[in-house]
Design an enzyme around this catalytic site. Structure first.
Site, mmCIF file in Angstrom:
data_model
loop_
_atom_site.group_PDB
_atom_site.id
_atom_site.type_symbol
_atom_site.label_atom_id
_atom_site.label_comp_id
_atom_site.label_asym_id
_atom_site.label_seq_id
_atom_site.Cartn_x
_atom_site.Cartn_y
_atom_site.Cartn_z
ATOM 1 N N LYS A 14 1.520 4.238 -2.951
ATOM 2 C CA LYS A 14 1.427 5.681 -2.745
ATOM 3 C C LYS A 14 2.719 6.379 -3.154
ATOM 4 C CE LYS A 14 -2.794 5.987 -1.279
ATOM 5 N NZ LYS A 14 -3.800 6.723 -2.085
ATOM 6 N N TYR A 45 0.832 -1.199 0.000
ATOM 7 C CA TYR A 45 0.000 0.000 0.000
ATOM 8 C C TYR A 45 0.870 1.254 0.000
ATOM 9 C CZ TYR A 45 -2.981 3.710 1.845
ATOM 10 O OH TYR A 45 -3.621 4.907 2.044
#
Length: 271
Positions: free
Chosen positions: A142, A138
């Site tokens: 980003k 995750y």
């Protein structure tokens, strides 16, 4: 500082931050287009809802078209396997930037995450200029989004603020939040500052965090120029919480098995 844009698209509008922003400063914007693959509930007079899948560039172009700015909140919001993350968080963020380029939308507030730097130790103070050290897939997704933001700013002149959101909660409920809390009132101040920043900022990375006494993050000079001034402090909840004892800022997010996709070699798997 420029004023609020007149027409703003919010992707991922059904999520917790999107819902909170609709109840705060977005009410001051003349026209808000909400987009998600989930319903957003009752819309106000100044709002409209367009269902769109971030992995479909044509759909993203359609919802971006005619907007003055985009608040990009959409995507998988926590650790997951690569199959789950790659569409919304990799292809999706590319589609948002590419749609803005093609449709001439000049500004994106790109919702990044503190998880981009989760593997820095808890004794470090960061200002957003350090190299990425993501704590999982995750966080890595980003970091990819931030790299794209830099590319689209440098090559195509897009103004992008990558806001590394901390722990967005009504109130701190665990030790890590004393360092990472972002209150509902401050999240409104953050996104309003990002949307009203001067034209020509290029790509700026800012930590989306409240004014916490124990914050791990400060703002670099470029980010400070945005005018974000948080007011809330997690310290008021310190007596209710034990101290933080993890080595890394990412805490449990840095643990080997977190997210379920990285079982240790040789470990048994339940079908």
């Amino acid at each position: 500082m420029s004023g609020l844009p007149g027409r703003v698209l919010v992707t991922g509008a059904a999520g917790t931050i999107g819902t909170s922003l609709r109840e705060s400063f977005l009410a001051k914007i003349a026209h808000v287009r909400l987009s998600d693959i989930r319903p957003v509930g009752q819309t106000a007079v100044h709002e409209e809802f367009f269902e769109a899948d971030l992995t479909d560039l044509d759909q993203v172009r359609a919802v971006v078209r005619g907007m003055d700015a985009v608040v990009h909140l959409g995507g998988v919001a926590d650790e997951a396997g690569f199959a789950a993350i790659k569409g919304p968080n990799l292809e999706g963020v590319y589609n948002v930037f590419e749609a803005c380029r093609l449709e001439g939308v000049p500004r994106v507030v790109h919702t990044s995450s503190n998880r981009v730097t989760g593997f820095y130790t808890a004794d470090r103070k960061l200002d957003g200029l350090e190299a990425a050290r993501p704590d999982g897939l995750y966080g890595a997704s980003k970091a990819f989004g931030e790299a794209l933001a830099s590319l689209y700013a440098d090559r195509f002149g897009l103004d992008v603020v990558s806001a590394r959101i901390g722990s967005f909660e009504e109130r701190p409920t665990e030790p890590r939040h004393l360092h990472t809390w972002l209150s509902p009132a401050d999240v409104a101040r953050l996104y309003e500052a990002c949307l009203t920043a001067p034209v020509g900022i290029g790509h700026v990375t800012i930590y989306g965090v409240s004014r916490n006494t124990r914050s791990w993050w400060s703002q670099n000079a470029a980010a400070s120029a945005l005018g974000y001034e948080p007011e809330d402090d997690a310290e008021g909840f310190a007596d209710l919480l034990p101290p933080y004892t993890e080595l890394y800022q990412g805490g449990l997010y840095t643990h080997y098995e977190y997210g379920g996709w990285a079982a240790r070699p040789g470990a048994s798997r339940i079908p």
